[in-house]
Design an enzyme around this catalytic site. Structure first.
Site, PDB file in Angstrom:
ATOM      1  N   GLY A  31      32.594  46.211  27.454  1.00  0.00           N
ATOM      2  CA  GLY A  31      33.001  44.687  26.719  1.00  0.00           C
ATOM      3  C   GLY A  31      32.866  43.532  27.872  1.00  0.00           C
ATOM      4  O   GLY A  31      32.389  43.977  29.186  1.00  0.00           O
ATOM      5  N   GLU A  35      25.574  38.864  32.559  1.00  0.00           N
ATOM      6  CA  GLU A  35      23.742  39.056  32.218  1.00  0.00           C
ATOM      7  C   GLU A  35      23.650  40.792  33.147  1.00  0.00           C
ATOM      8  O   GLU A  35      22.729  41.415  33.028  1.00  0.00           O
ATOM      9  CB  GLU A  35      23.911  38.439  33.905  1.00  0.00           C
ATOM     10  CG  GLU A  35      23.665  36.419  32.967  1.00  0.00           C
ATOM     11  CD  GLU A  35      24.812  35.355  33.463  1.00  0.00           C
ATOM     12  OE1 GLU A  35      25.767  36.641  33.668  1.00  0.00           O
ATOM     13  OE2 GLU A  35      23.659  34.604  33.600  1.00  0.00           O
ATOM     14  N   HIS A  37      25.309  43.757  31.929  1.00  0.00           N
ATOM     15  CA  HIS A  37      25.377  43.899  30.476  1.00  0.00           C
ATOM     16  C   HIS A  37      23.348  43.893  30.201  1.00  0.00           C
ATOM     17  O   HIS A  37      22.656  44.320  29.518  1.00  0.00           O
ATOM     18  CB  HIS A  37      25.826  43.939  29.632  1.00  0.00           C
ATOM     19  CG  HIS A  37      27.718  44.157  30.476  1.00  0.00           C
ATOM     20  ND1 HIS A  37      28.189  43.328  30.155  1.00  0.00           N
ATOM     21  CD2 HIS A  37      28.070  45.099  30.637  1.00  0.00           C
ATOM     22  CE1 HIS A  37      29.328  44.443  31.340  1.00  0.00           C
ATOM     23  NE2 HIS A  37      29.457  45.447  31.768  1.00  0.00           N
ATOM     24  N   ARG A 187      35.544  42.215  36.203  1.00  0.00           N
ATOM     25  CA  ARG A 187      36.492  42.036  36.669  1.00  0.00           C
ATOM     26  C   ARG A 187      35.996  40.443  37.838  1.00  0.00           C
ATOM     27  O   ARG A 187      37.288  39.924  37.777  1.00  0.00           O
ATOM     28  CB  ARG A 187      36.363  42.601  37.668  1.00  0.00           C
ATOM     29  CG  ARG A 187      37.347  44.187  36.675  1.00  0.00           C
ATOM     30  CD  ARG A 187      37.824  45.335  37.624  1.00  0.00           C
ATOM     31  NE  ARG A 187      38.400  46.350  37.147  1.00  0.00           N
ATOM     32  CZ  ARG A 187      37.783  47.554  36.599  1.00  0.00           C
ATOM     33  NH1 ARG A 187      36.897  47.808  36.412  1.00  0.00           N
ATOM     34  NH2 ARG A 187      38.560  48.297  36.377  1.00  0.00           N
TER      35      ARG A 187
HETATM   36  P1  AMP Z   1      30.949  47.776  32.659  1.00  0.00           P
HETATM   37  O1  AMP Z   1      31.673  47.188  31.402  1.00  0.00           O
HETATM   38  O2  AMP Z   1      31.493  47.567  33.867  1.00  0.00           O
HETATM   39  O3  AMP Z   1      31.831  49.254  32.519  1.00  0.00           O
HETATM   40  O4  AMP Z   1      29.924  48.549  32.958  1.00  0.00           O
HETATM   41  C1  AMP Z   1      28.634  48.449  31.597  1.00  0.00           C
HETATM   42  C2  AMP Z   1      27.611  48.892  32.208  1.00  0.00           C
HETATM   43  O5  AMP Z   1      26.642  48.143  32.927  1.00  0.00           O
HETATM   44  C3  AMP Z   1      27.776  50.434  33.496  1.00  0.00           C
HETATM   45  O6  AMP Z   1      26.475  51.101  33.379  1.00  0.00           O
HETATM   46  C4  AMP Z   1      27.837  49.338  34.660  1.00  0.00           C
HETATM   47  O7  AMP Z   1      26.962  49.760  35.780  1.00  0.00           O
HETATM   48  C5  AMP Z   1      27.135  48.393  33.806  1.00  0.00           C
HETATM   49  N1  AMP Z   1      26.841  47.505  34.899  1.00  0.00           N
HETATM   50  C6  AMP Z   1      27.672  46.202  35.446  1.00  0.00           C
HETATM   51  N2  AMP Z   1      27.537  45.113  35.777  1.00  0.00           N
HETATM   52  C7  AMP Z   1      26.253  45.467  36.234  1.00  0.00           C
HETATM   53  C8  AMP Z   1      25.513  44.910  37.628  1.00  0.00           C
HETATM   54  N3  AMP Z   1      25.672  43.488  37.907  1.00  0.00           N
HETATM   55  N4  AMP Z   1      24.180  44.986  37.596  1.00  0.00           N
HETATM   56  C9  AMP Z   1      23.938  45.660  36.972  1.00  0.00           C
HETATM   57  N5  AMP Z   1      24.605  47.022  35.967  1.00  0.00           N
HETATM   58  C10 AMP Z   1      26.116  46.814  35.966  1.00  0.00           C
END
Ligand code: AMP
Length: 297
Positions: A31, A35, A37, A187
């Site tokens: 969550g 961009e 995501h 973050r």
């Molecule tokens: P998170 O919500 O941070 O656990 O991320 C969920 C998914 O989004 C994971 O597969 C991450 O690798 C991907 N993700 C997070 N930040 C990025 C980003 N800047 N570029 C591409 N994918 C991302």
């Protein structure tokens, strides 16, 4: 867009979609969407007929003293952003439905967590693999999209699905970056303005190493030292590690090659940020948001 909170309803929805002949794409997230995501959602849409996005802050992947409690959460904002994108089903299960009791079964990812974030976040990847396995069983996707931003995670999930015969294809998407190169992350919201500006040194340092590789530098120790030297010039940023690893074994390499992943983690103020580059590709392989892009409100 349909919203589902109940795991049993999630599976029922997916099974109806599959019975109707539709391919299911899946984007698991914690969550606080950005961009990065939404780019994964677009990729899922290009590879499937319907897209499920999950938003679940998984406590099992946070260690003691990490930021589980203060991890940014905004369900209404997530819902609105998902609705404005190609998401067909927004799955946000309450904690107690995912873990009615403390789970007894754990994954042991072995040598793939011996480096990078593995030793610095004990138990983290065990928790990631557990929740991804559960989500795959609930959503039953044909294709799931992960970001290369979390390279070790993407490689572990790819191995888990192959070794445990999950009937799902893993697609790994490039990193979505701010105009100054900083990788988008939920973050980043922890950063004060000066810290936010300073954090761009991380992607600058990785790109510097890529350019050195391009000019012929192959010694991994020299490339990682170059990153250390660049980051050391920015007093607001403290490097936790930088390592050059093989993309299959995730073991450090002595001589870098085009597919070597150069990955780092750093502390910037209260935030722990990660980033990486494929040495033969550099940052140009990633998605750079335009300077006039408006961050999701
Ligand atoms: P998170 O919500 O941070 O656990 O991320 C969920 C998914 O989004 C994971 O597969 C991450 O690798 C991907 N993700 C997070 N930040 C990025 C980003 N800047 N570029 C591409 N994918 C991302």
């Amino acid at each position: 867009m349909i919203e589902i909170a109940d795991p049993a309803q999630m599976r029922a929805w997916s099974r109806r979609e599959r019975a109707a002949g539709r391919r299911i794409g899946f984007v698991p997230t914690m969550g606080y969407l950005h961009e990065g995501h939404l780019h994964l959602v677009d990729r899922a849409r290009a590879r499937a007929d319907v897209v499920v996005l999950s938003a679940f802050v998984n406590p099992l992947q946070f260690g003691p003293g990490e930021d589980f409690e203060r991890y940014p959460r905004d369900a209404a904002r997530d819902r609105a952003l998902a609705k404005g994108s190609a998401v067909d089903c927004f799955f946000a299960p309450p904690l107690e439905t995912m873990y009615p009791a403390a789970p007894a079964i754990r994954f042991a990812p072995g040598p793939l967590v011996a480096h990078l974030c593995g030793p610095r976040r004990p138990g983290h990847f065990e928790g990631v693999l557990l929740v991804v396995a559960k989500l795959f069983h609930l959503v039953e996707p044909d294709v799931a999209v992960f970001g290369r931003k979390d390279a070790q995670q993407a490689i572990l999930v790819t191995r888990m699905t192959a070794e445990l015969d999950f009937p799902v294809t893993i697609d790994v998407a490039p990193i979505v970056r701010e105009p100054d190169g900083l990788a988008k992350s939920s973050r980043n919201v922890y950063l004060q303005p000066a810290e936010r500006r300073a954090a761009a040194v991380l992607s600058d340092a990785l790109e510097g190493a890529h350019l050195a590789f391009d000019r012929g530098a192959r010694e991994a120790a020299a490339l990682t030292q170059k990153v250390r030297d660049t980051v050391a010039g920015q007093p607001l940023v403290t490097l936790e590690y930088v390592e050059a690893v093989d993309p299959r074994s995730l073991q450090p390499v002595v001589a870098a090659s085009a597919d070597t992943i150069l990955a780092l983690a750093a502390r910037v103020g209260p935030a722990r940020l990660i980033d990486n580059v494929v040495l033969g590709q550099g940052l140009s392989a990633d998605v750079r948001l335009p300077a006039d892009s408006v961050a999701p409100a």
